[in-house]
Design a protein around this motif. Sequence first.
Motif, mmCIF file in Angstrom:
data_model
loop_
_atom_site.group_PDB
_atom_site.id
_atom_site.type_symbol
_atom_site.label_atom_id
_atom_site.label_comp_id
_atom_site.label_asym_id
_atom_site.label_seq_id
_atom_site.Cartn_x
_atom_site.Cartn_y
_atom_site.Cartn_z
ATOM 1 N N ILE A 78 -15.356 34.334 9.192
ATOM 2 C CA ILE A 78 -16.730 34.099 9.642
ATOM 3 C C ILE A 78 -17.738 34.502 8.566
ATOM 4 N N TYR B 78 -23.257 25.685 8.904
ATOM 5 C CA TYR B 78 -21.819 25.420 8.754
ATOM 6 C C TYR B 78 -21.587 23.921 8.902
ATOM 7 N N GLN C 68 -16.910 30.737 14.080
ATOM 8 C CA GLN C 68 -17.952 30.574 13.072
ATOM 9 C C GLN C 68 -19.220 29.983 13.680
#
Length: 331
Positions: free
Chosen positions: A44, A184, A239
Amino acid sequence: MKNAIFILTALLIFPSCKQQNNSNNSKMSDLTSKNYVERMLNNIKHFNYEPMYYLTFRQNSCFSEILVNDIPVNKNFKEQSDEGTLDINNYIFKSGIQKVTFRLYPAGKVGNFDLSKFVSDTEMNIEITESDNDKKEQEGKKTMSYTTPITTTINPYGYSISKFEATGKTYYEASFTFNATVPYQFDSLSKGMDLRKQDPHTLEKKVIAFYKNQWEIINSKKVDDFFSFLELKEKECSQSVYDTRVDLEENLQAYLDPFTIENFKLEPLENYKMVFYGDGRIVCLELTSLDGKLRGKSALWGKFEREGLRAKFRKYYLYIPDNESELKILR
Protein backbone atom coordinates in the motif's frame (compact mmCIF):
# COMPACT_ATOMS: atom_id res chain seq x y z
CA MET A 1 -16.29 -5.27 4.54
CA LYS A 2 -13.79 -2.60 3.82
CA ASN A 3 -14.47 0.79 5.36
CA ALA A 4 -18.19 0.81 4.58
CA ILE A 5 -19.80 3.41 6.82
CA PHE A 6 -23.25 1.98 6.40
CA ILE A 7 -24.15 -1.72 6.54
CA LEU A 8 -27.51 -2.26 4.97
CA THR A 9 -28.51 -5.65 6.28
CA ALA A 10 -28.25 -7.82 9.37
CA LEU A 11 -26.71 -10.53 7.22
CA LEU A 12 -22.93 -10.46 7.37
CA ILE A 13 -20.96 -10.47 4.15
CA PHE A 14 -17.38 -11.66 4.03
CA PRO A 15 -14.65 -11.11 1.43
CA SER A 16 -13.60 -13.21 -1.53
CA CYS A 17 -10.67 -15.05 -3.11
CA LYS A 18 -8.98 -16.51 -6.24
CA GLN A 19 -9.48 -19.43 -8.58
CA GLN A 20 -6.95 -22.22 -8.69
CA ASN A 21 -5.89 -24.71 -11.34
CA ASN A 22 -7.34 -28.20 -11.67
CA SER A 23 -5.77 -29.64 -8.53
CA ASN A 24 -7.77 -28.98 -5.39
CA ASN A 25 -4.52 -29.02 -3.43
CA SER A 26 -2.71 -26.35 -5.41
CA LYS A 27 -2.32 -22.79 -4.15
CA MET A 28 -2.49 -19.57 -6.11
CA SER A 29 0.16 -17.69 -4.11
CA ASP A 30 2.16 -17.87 -0.91
CA LEU A 31 -0.14 -15.45 0.89
CA THR A 32 -1.22 -16.84 4.28
CA SER A 33 -3.14 -15.66 7.30
CA LYS A 34 0.21 -15.12 9.05
CA ASN A 35 1.81 -12.88 6.42
CA TYR A 36 -1.38 -11.20 5.14
CA VAL A 37 -1.11 -7.96 7.13
CA GLU A 38 2.59 -7.35 6.46
CA ARG A 39 2.31 -8.31 2.78
CA MET A 40 -0.52 -5.87 2.21
CA LEU A 41 1.16 -3.10 4.23
CA ASN A 42 4.23 -3.40 2.03
CA ASN A 43 2.03 -3.05 -1.04
CA ILE A 44 0.00 0.00 0.00
CA LYS A 45 1.22 3.46 -0.97
CA HIS A 46 0.05 6.55 0.91
CA PHE A 47 -0.34 10.08 -0.41
CA ASN A 48 -0.69 13.61 0.91
CA TYR A 49 -4.25 13.62 -0.35
CA GLU A 50 -6.10 10.31 -0.46
CA PRO A 51 -9.48 10.80 -2.14
CA MET A 52 -12.36 8.66 -0.93
CA TYR A 53 -15.59 8.54 -2.91
CA TYR A 54 -18.92 7.85 -1.22
CA LEU A 55 -22.32 6.97 -2.60
CA THR A 56 -25.33 8.02 -0.52
CA PHE A 57 -28.72 6.71 -1.58
CA ARG A 58 -32.29 7.25 -0.49
CA GLN A 59 -35.03 5.09 -1.95
CA ASN A 60 -38.77 4.94 -1.42
CA SER A 61 -41.54 2.48 -2.34
CA CYS A 62 -39.34 0.01 -4.23
CA PHE A 63 -36.51 -2.51 -4.06
CA SER A 64 -33.21 -1.72 -5.76
CA GLU A 65 -29.78 -2.65 -7.03
CA ILE A 66 -26.96 -0.11 -7.35
CA LEU A 67 -23.85 -0.74 -9.45
CA VAL A 68 -20.64 1.25 -9.96
CA ASN A 69 -18.87 0.49 -13.23
CA ASP A 70 -21.37 -2.35 -13.62
CA ILE A 71 -20.30 -4.05 -10.38
CA PRO A 72 -22.92 -4.33 -7.61
CA VAL A 73 -22.26 -2.20 -4.54
CA ASN A 74 -25.67 -2.65 -2.94
CA LYS A 75 -28.74 -4.85 -3.32
CA ASN A 76 -31.87 -4.22 -1.30
CA PHE A 77 -34.75 -6.65 -1.64
CA LYS A 78 -36.00 -6.35 1.95
CA GLU A 79 -36.89 -2.73 2.70
CA GLN A 80 -39.18 -0.68 0.46
CA SER A 81 -37.76 2.51 1.97
CA ASP A 82 -34.09 2.70 2.84
CA GLU A 83 -31.02 4.89 2.83
CA GLY A 84 -27.32 4.63 3.48
CA THR A 85 -23.79 5.67 2.57
CA LEU A 86 -21.16 3.35 1.09
CA ASP A 87 -17.54 3.91 0.12
CA ILE A 88 -17.04 2.95 -3.52
CA ASN A 89 -13.29 3.23 -4.07
CA ASN A 90 -13.04 -0.55 -4.49
CA TYR A 91 -15.03 -0.17 -7.70
CA ILE A 92 -13.03 2.76 -9.08
CA PHE A 93 -10.10 1.24 -10.96
CA LYS A 94 -8.51 4.40 -12.30
CA SER A 95 -9.06 8.12 -12.71
CA GLY A 96 -11.65 9.26 -15.21
CA ILE A 97 -15.33 8.81 -15.91
CA GLN A 98 -17.17 6.39 -13.60
CA LYS A 99 -20.64 5.01 -14.29
CA VAL A 100 -23.40 4.52 -11.71
CA THR A 101 -26.41 2.39 -12.61
CA PHE A 102 -29.46 1.63 -10.52
CA ARG A 103 -32.35 -0.74 -11.10
CA LEU A 104 -35.69 -0.46 -9.36
CA TYR A 105 -38.15 -3.28 -8.71
CA PRO A 106 -41.64 -3.30 -7.16
CA ALA A 107 -41.67 -4.17 -3.46
CA GLY A 108 -44.90 -6.22 -3.64
CA LYS A 109 -47.33 -6.29 -0.73
CA VAL A 110 -46.14 -4.14 2.19
CA GLY A 111 -48.66 -4.25 5.02
CA ASN A 112 -51.88 -2.76 3.67
CA PHE A 113 -50.09 -1.24 0.67
CA ASP A 114 -49.92 -2.78 -2.79
CA LEU A 115 -46.52 -2.00 -4.29
CA SER A 116 -46.69 -4.65 -7.01
CA LYS A 117 -46.17 -1.76 -9.45
CA PHE A 118 -44.35 1.53 -9.00
CA VAL A 119 -46.45 4.17 -7.29
CA SER A 120 -46.40 7.94 -7.60
CA ASP A 121 -43.93 8.44 -4.74
CA THR A 122 -41.47 5.74 -5.88
CA GLU A 123 -38.08 7.41 -5.86
CA MET A 124 -34.32 6.87 -5.89
CA ASN A 125 -31.89 9.65 -5.04
CA ILE A 126 -28.14 9.09 -5.29
CA GLU A 127 -25.39 11.52 -4.34
CA ILE A 128 -21.64 11.09 -4.91
CA THR A 129 -19.23 12.91 -2.60
CA GLU A 130 -15.44 13.11 -2.31
CA SER A 131 -13.51 13.34 0.97
CA ASP A 132 -9.91 13.20 2.14
CA ASN A 133 -9.21 9.81 3.72
CA ASP A 134 -7.74 11.55 6.77
CA LYS A 135 -10.78 13.79 7.19
CA LYS A 136 -13.69 11.41 6.79
CA GLU A 137 -15.56 13.03 9.63
CA GLN A 138 -15.87 16.24 7.67
CA GLU A 139 -18.62 16.79 5.13
CA GLY A 140 -17.47 15.73 1.68
CA LYS A 141 -17.49 17.72 -1.55
CA LYS A 142 -20.54 16.91 -3.68
CA THR A 143 -19.48 15.50 -7.02
CA MET A 144 -22.78 14.43 -8.56
CA SER A 145 -26.41 13.89 -7.63
CA TYR A 146 -29.27 12.18 -9.41
CA THR A 147 -32.98 11.85 -8.64
CA THR A 148 -35.52 9.81 -10.56
CA PRO A 149 -37.55 12.05 -12.88
CA ILE A 150 -41.11 13.08 -12.07
CA THR A 151 -43.94 14.20 -14.29
CA THR A 152 -46.29 16.99 -13.30
CA THR A 153 -49.90 17.37 -14.39
CA ILE A 154 -52.79 19.64 -13.43
CA ASN A 155 -55.90 17.88 -12.15
CA PRO A 156 -59.47 19.02 -12.96
CA TYR A 157 -59.45 21.17 -9.82
CA GLY A 158 -56.38 23.10 -10.91
CA TYR A 159 -53.96 21.45 -8.50
CA SER A 160 -50.47 20.38 -9.57
CA ILE A 161 -49.85 16.62 -9.19
CA SER A 162 -46.35 15.13 -9.40
CA LYS A 163 -45.51 11.45 -9.78
CA PHE A 164 -42.62 9.16 -10.64
CA GLU A 165 -42.35 8.93 -14.44
CA ALA A 166 -42.50 5.11 -14.35
CA THR A 167 -45.60 4.94 -12.15
CA GLY A 168 -47.56 1.76 -12.94
CA LYS A 169 -44.55 -0.06 -14.42
CA THR A 170 -42.61 -3.00 -12.94
CA TYR A 171 -38.99 -2.19 -13.86
CA TYR A 172 -36.92 0.95 -14.11
CA GLU A 173 -33.22 1.43 -14.88
CA ALA A 174 -31.13 4.57 -15.22
CA SER A 175 -27.44 5.53 -15.28
CA PHE A 176 -25.30 8.60 -14.80
CA THR A 177 -21.58 9.32 -14.72
CA PHE A 178 -19.18 11.27 -12.55
CA ASN A 179 -15.49 12.04 -12.75
CA ALA A 180 -13.09 10.62 -10.17
CA THR A 181 -9.41 11.37 -9.64
CA VAL A 182 -7.48 8.71 -7.71
CA PRO A 183 -3.72 8.26 -7.12
CA TYR A 184 -3.71 4.60 -8.19
CA GLN A 185 -4.46 2.71 -11.39
CA PHE A 186 -5.57 -0.90 -11.87
CA ASP A 187 -5.81 -2.28 -15.41
CA SER A 188 -7.22 -5.66 -14.38
CA LEU A 189 -10.85 -5.05 -15.36
CA SER A 190 -10.04 -3.38 -18.68
CA LYS A 191 -7.73 -6.28 -19.56
CA GLY A 192 -10.26 -8.97 -18.75
CA MET A 193 -11.93 -11.11 -21.40
CA ASP A 194 -15.52 -10.47 -22.42
CA LEU A 195 -16.87 -13.67 -20.90
CA ARG A 196 -20.15 -13.35 -22.75
CA LYS A 197 -18.22 -14.43 -25.86
CA GLN A 198 -17.11 -17.68 -24.24
CA ASP A 199 -19.04 -20.91 -24.73
CA PRO A 200 -21.67 -20.57 -21.96
CA HIS A 201 -21.69 -24.26 -21.01
CA THR A 202 -17.91 -24.46 -20.74
CA LEU A 203 -17.76 -21.22 -18.77
CA GLU A 204 -20.52 -22.30 -16.40
CA LYS A 205 -18.69 -25.57 -15.68
CA LYS A 206 -15.56 -23.56 -14.81
CA VAL A 207 -17.46 -21.21 -12.53
CA ILE A 208 -19.26 -24.04 -10.76
CA ALA A 209 -15.96 -25.92 -10.33
CA PHE A 210 -14.46 -22.80 -8.77
CA TYR A 211 -17.30 -22.48 -6.29
CA LYS A 212 -17.22 -26.17 -5.43
CA ASN A 213 -13.50 -26.01 -4.81
CA GLN A 214 -13.92 -23.02 -2.51
CA TRP A 215 -16.75 -24.80 -0.71
CA GLU A 216 -14.40 -27.71 -0.02
CA ILE A 217 -11.56 -25.42 1.13
CA ILE A 218 -13.80 -23.65 3.63
CA ASN A 219 -15.57 -26.80 4.75
CA SER A 220 -12.25 -28.58 5.30
CA LYS A 221 -10.83 -25.56 7.18
CA LYS A 222 -7.81 -25.24 4.85
CA VAL A 223 -6.86 -21.76 5.95
CA ASP A 224 -3.62 -21.46 4.01
CA ASP A 225 -5.23 -22.68 0.79
CA PHE A 226 -7.97 -20.13 1.32
CA PHE A 227 -5.61 -17.18 1.79
CA SER A 228 -3.54 -18.13 -1.23
CA PHE A 229 -6.49 -17.04 -3.39
CA LEU A 230 -6.74 -13.55 -1.94
CA GLU A 231 -3.67 -11.76 -3.21
CA LEU A 232 -4.86 -10.01 -6.39
CA LYS A 233 -8.16 -8.83 -4.95
CA GLU A 234 -6.63 -7.75 -1.66
CA LYS A 235 -3.74 -5.84 -3.21
CA GLU A 236 -6.10 -3.73 -5.27
CA CYS A 237 -8.80 -3.27 -2.64
CA SER A 238 -6.47 -2.44 0.23
CA GLN A 239 -4.69 0.14 -1.92
CA SER A 240 -7.91 1.71 -3.17
CA VAL A 241 -9.02 2.53 0.39
CA TYR A 242 -5.47 3.19 1.74
CA ASP A 243 -5.77 0.57 4.49
CA THR A 244 -3.85 0.97 7.73
CA ARG A 245 -2.56 -1.85 9.92
CA VAL A 246 -5.72 -1.62 12.03
CA ASP A 247 -7.90 -1.91 8.91
CA LEU A 248 -5.97 -4.93 7.70
CA GLU A 249 -6.18 -6.66 11.06
CA GLU A 250 -9.95 -6.19 10.98
CA ASN A 251 -10.06 -7.60 7.44
CA LEU A 252 -8.00 -10.57 8.58
CA GLN A 253 -10.43 -11.38 11.37
CA ALA A 254 -13.38 -11.18 8.95
CA TYR A 255 -11.65 -13.60 6.59
CA LEU A 256 -10.97 -16.00 9.45
CA ASP A 257 -14.56 -16.10 10.70
CA PRO A 258 -15.61 -19.21 8.73
CA PHE A 259 -12.62 -21.04 10.22
CA THR A 260 -12.96 -19.82 13.80
CA ILE A 261 -16.73 -19.74 14.40
CA GLU A 262 -17.35 -23.18 15.84
CA ASN A 263 -20.96 -23.53 14.71
CA PHE A 264 -20.47 -22.09 11.23
CA LYS A 265 -21.91 -24.45 8.62
CA LEU A 266 -21.92 -24.06 4.85
CA GLU A 267 -25.20 -24.44 3.02
CA PRO A 268 -25.37 -26.80 0.01
CA LEU A 269 -24.21 -25.27 -3.26
CA GLU A 270 -27.53 -25.29 -5.14
CA ASN A 271 -30.33 -23.19 -6.64
CA TYR A 272 -28.07 -20.73 -8.43
CA LYS A 273 -27.68 -18.98 -11.77
CA MET A 274 -24.68 -17.57 -13.60
CA VAL A 275 -24.72 -13.76 -13.80
CA PHE A 276 -22.44 -11.35 -15.70
CA TYR A 277 -21.24 -7.95 -14.48
CA GLY A 278 -18.48 -5.52 -15.44
CA ASP A 279 -19.79 -5.19 -19.00
CA GLY A 280 -19.39 -8.93 -19.43
CA ARG A 281 -15.90 -9.20 -17.94
CA ILE A 282 -17.09 -10.48 -14.55
CA VAL A 283 -19.08 -13.60 -13.75
CA CYS A 284 -20.51 -15.08 -10.55
CA LEU A 285 -23.12 -17.49 -9.21
CA GLU A 286 -26.11 -15.97 -7.44
CA LEU A 287 -28.98 -17.62 -5.63
CA THR A 288 -32.24 -17.84 -7.57
CA SER A 289 -34.36 -17.43 -4.43
CA LEU A 290 -36.84 -14.54 -4.37
CA ASP A 291 -36.71 -14.41 -0.57
CA GLY A 292 -35.65 -10.85 0.32
CA LYS A 293 -32.83 -12.13 2.55
CA LEU A 294 -31.36 -14.31 -0.20
CA ARG A 295 -32.27 -12.69 -3.51
CA GLY A 296 -29.19 -11.66 -5.47
CA LYS A 297 -26.81 -13.11 -2.87
CA SER A 298 -23.80 -15.32 -3.57
CA ALA A 299 -24.51 -19.03 -4.02
CA LEU A 300 -21.73 -19.83 -1.55
CA TRP A 301 -22.88 -19.10 1.98
CA GLY A 302 -23.25 -20.48 5.46
CA LYS A 303 -25.13 -20.02 8.73
CA PHE A 304 -24.10 -19.74 12.37
CA GLU A 305 -25.59 -18.88 15.75
CA ARG A 306 -24.54 -15.65 17.41
CA GLU A 307 -27.30 -13.94 19.36
CA GLY A 308 -29.68 -15.52 16.88
CA LEU A 309 -29.27 -17.16 13.50
CA ARG A 310 -26.95 -15.28 11.13
CA ALA A 311 -25.53 -15.83 7.67
CA LYS A 312 -22.29 -15.15 5.83
CA PHE A 313 -22.14 -14.90 2.06
CA ARG A 314 -18.90 -15.32 0.11
CA LYS A 315 -18.92 -12.81 -2.72
CA TYR A 316 -17.05 -13.91 -5.85
CA TYR A 317 -16.64 -11.57 -8.81
CA LEU A 318 -14.51 -13.67 -11.17
CA TYR A 319 -12.71 -12.70 -14.36
CA ILE A 320 -10.18 -14.14 -16.81
CA PRO A 321 -7.25 -11.89 -17.82
CA ASP A 322 -6.58 -11.60 -21.55
CA ASN A 323 -4.38 -14.41 -22.90
CA GLU A 324 -5.06 -16.56 -19.81
CA SER A 325 -7.53 -19.36 -19.19
CA GLU A 326 -8.21 -19.54 -15.47
CA LEU A 327 -10.79 -17.64 -13.45
CA LYS A 328 -9.48 -15.24 -10.84
CA ILE A 329 -11.15 -13.07 -8.23
CA LEU A 330 -11.36 -9.43 -9.22
CA ARG A 331 -13.52 -8.14 -6.36
